[in-house]
Design an enzyme around this catalytic site. Structure first.
Site, short mmCIF file in Angstrom:
data_model
loop_
_atom_site.label_atom_id
_atom_site.label_comp_id
_atom_site.label_asym_id
_atom_site.label_seq_id
_atom_site.Cartn_x
_atom_site.Cartn_y
_atom_site.Cartn_z
N TYR A 135 -11.20 90.18 -37.65
CA TYR A 135 -11.23 89.46 -38.94
C TYR A 135 -11.50 90.40 -40.11
O TYR A 135 -11.10 90.12 -41.23
CB TYR A 135 -12.31 88.37 -38.93
CG TYR A 135 -11.82 87.03 -38.43
CD1 TYR A 135 -11.30 86.89 -37.15
CD2 TYR A 135 -11.89 85.90 -39.24
CE1 TYR A 135 -10.87 85.67 -36.70
CE2 TYR A 135 -11.45 84.66 -38.79
CZ TYR A 135 -10.94 84.55 -37.52
OH TYR A 135 -10.51 83.33 -37.08
N ASP A 219 -8.72 84.89 -21.39
CA ASP A 219 -7.66 83.97 -20.96
C ASP A 219 -8.15 83.08 -19.82
O ASP A 219 -7.91 81.86 -19.81
CB ASP A 219 -6.38 84.74 -20.58
CG ASP A 219 -6.63 85.87 -19.57
OD1 ASP A 219 -7.81 86.26 -19.38
OD2 ASP A 219 -5.65 86.35 -18.97
N ASP A 243 -13.08 81.97 -32.19
CA ASP A 243 -12.34 81.01 -33.02
C ASP A 243 -11.45 80.14 -32.14
O ASP A 243 -11.46 78.91 -32.24
CB ASP A 243 -11.49 81.79 -34.04
CG ASP A 243 -10.67 80.87 -34.93
OD1 ASP A 243 -11.24 79.87 -35.41
OD2 ASP A 243 -9.48 81.15 -35.13
N ASP A 247 -12.23 75.97 -30.69
CA ASP A 247 -11.35 74.82 -30.94
C ASP A 247 -11.04 74.11 -29.63
O ASP A 247 -11.00 72.89 -29.55
CB ASP A 247 -10.03 75.26 -31.59
CG ASP A 247 -10.04 75.10 -33.10
OD1 ASP A 247 -11.14 75.16 -33.68
OD2 ASP A 247 -8.97 74.90 -33.69
C1 IPM Z 1 -13.09 78.40 -38.29
C2 IPM Z 1 -11.83 78.42 -39.09
C3 IPM Z 1 -11.84 79.66 -39.97
C4 IPM Z 1 -11.81 80.86 -39.06
C5 IPM Z 1 -10.69 79.71 -41.00
C6 IPM Z 1 -10.68 78.48 -41.87
C7 IPM Z 1 -10.77 80.95 -41.84
O1 IPM Z 1 -10.71 78.35 -38.27
O2 IPM Z 1 -14.18 78.39 -38.89
O3 IPM Z 1 -13.01 78.35 -37.06
O4 IPM Z 1 -10.74 81.29 -38.60
O5 IPM Z 1 -12.89 81.41 -38.85
MG MG Z 2 -11.17 78.05 -36.23
#
Ligand code: IPM
Ligand code: MG
Length: 362
Positions: A135, A219, A243, A247
């Site tokens: 990042y 993975d 990240d 999710d």
């Molecule tokens: C998260 C989001 C952020 C990230 C974006 C909005 C920059 O996806 O907080 O997980 O990638 O960190």
């Molecule tokens: Mg995210």
């Protein structure tokens, strides 16, 4: 408070309601200032994060964030996009430890797309490194080559210090949970993964041998998260894998609208740490202003704030119980609606939390 864009102001507004209750009933009062972050800040000031707002955040004991972004700002130059404001805020405050719990409330076990028995009772914690890795790594950028085609570069980079400080947080958190840490990287492909694995192992052996440590490739971890998520307790991983995996873990719970997060910095000499609390979900511009958004992720983020920034674990637990109770009683916003349940609005949900708190407090 930085409510941000889209549904951000609505969900943060419900936290105000909960704060008012604490003010009235628990003699805990909060000195709150509000600022602009993201698209709304760009509209007002031409930048997603002004130096003034950054300074306000730096001086606060804790920051509560709504969400940033939306189609309105998508065509802005990369550096002016709402997300850049959020990333700069994380970086400037040096919030390297991002806690993303994924827990399934009993009443919502059936809302998951996975089989109920796979997720019922799930309570795992993803700890994502938040200020390093690809990042922020240099070099980065897009360049035009002599033949007119282009080349884009991002750099994955980690130092011992960056790995060890997030590792410590992982082991400390595990000690208060089931005492298990799974460290995730791709040591089979990336040198940064090799270093990650070695440093985690060394830290474990030297300071945290009482905690169970395992290592897993990213993975495989993605696969294991949907196959048998309950095998995990604390997962610690880098910025990008964190990240993606968070999710995935979020969806196990059935609703992104339910998940809180905390981003913590190092503890300073006075025993304090900088911190931002925010829902995991985004700004959901499609439902903004309609009273449909689920404010529970933000309210639960406020509960994390009470626990980690203000040492009010009992009060945090009170909020979590109120949420558990109202879900059992059948209150649902659209995102977690189930047959036979009672559909309610953003403010209806906030009111239900307050009513639950009132009941629990007697
Ligand atoms: C998260 C989001 C952020 C990230 C974006 C909005 C920059 O996806 O907080 O997980 O990638 O960190
Ligand atoms: Mg995210």
């Amino acid at each position: 408070m930085l409510p941000g864009d889209g549904i951000g102001p609505e969900v943060v507004g419900e936290v105000r309601r909960v704060m008012d209750w604490f003010d009235r009933r628990r003699a805990v009062s909060f000195d709150v200032t509000e600022g602009l972050l993201g698209g709304c800040s760009h509209d007002a000031h031409g930048t997603p994060l002004t130096d003034e707002t950054l300074e306000q955040a730096q001086n606060a004991d804790a920051v509560l964030l709504g969400a940033v972004g939306g189609p309105k700002w998508e065509s802005l130059p990369f550096d002016e996009q709402p997300e850049r404001g959020l990333l700069r805020l994380r970086k400037e405050l040096d919030l390297f430890a991002n806690l993303r719990p994924a827990m399934v409330f009993d009443a919502l076990a059936e809302a998951s797309t996975l089989k109920t028995e796979v997720v019922r009772g799930l309570d795992i914690l993803i700890l994502r490194e938040l200020t390093g890795g690809i990042y922020f790594g240099e070099p980065r950028g897009i360049e035009t080559l002599p033949d007119g085609t282009r080349r884009a570069v991002n750099t994955q980079v980690y130092t011992t210090a960056e790995i060890v400080r997030v590792g410590r947080v992982a082991f400390e958190l595990a000690r208060k949970r089931q005492n298990r840490v799974c460290s995730v990287e791709k040591a089979n492909v990336m040198e940064s993964g090799v270093l990650w694995r070695q440093e985690m192992g060394k830290l474990h052996d030297e300071e945290y041998a009482d905690v169970e440590l395992s290592h897993m490739y990213a993975d495989n971890c993605a696969m294991q998260l949907v196959r048998d998520p309950k095998q995990f307790d604390v997962i610690v991983t880098d910025n990008l894998f964190g990240d993606v995996l968070s999710d995935c873990a979020a969806m196990l719970t059935g609703s992104l609208g339910m998940l809180p997060s905390a981003s913590l910095g190092a503890v300073d000499e006075s025993g304090r740490r900088k911190a931002i609390y925010e829902p995991v979900h985004g700004s959901a511009p499609d439902i903004a202003g309609k009273g449909m958004a689920n404010p529970l992720a933000t309210i639960l983020s406020f509960a994390m704030m009470l626990r980690y920034s203000f040492d009010l674990a009992d009060d945090a637990a009170l909020i979590e119980r109120a949420v558990d109770d109202l879900l059992s009683a059948g209150y649902r916003t659209a995102d977690i609606m189930q047959p036979g349940a009672e559909r309610t609005t953003t403010s209806g949900m906030g009111e239900a939390v307050v009513a639950g708190l009132e009941k629990l407090a007697g």
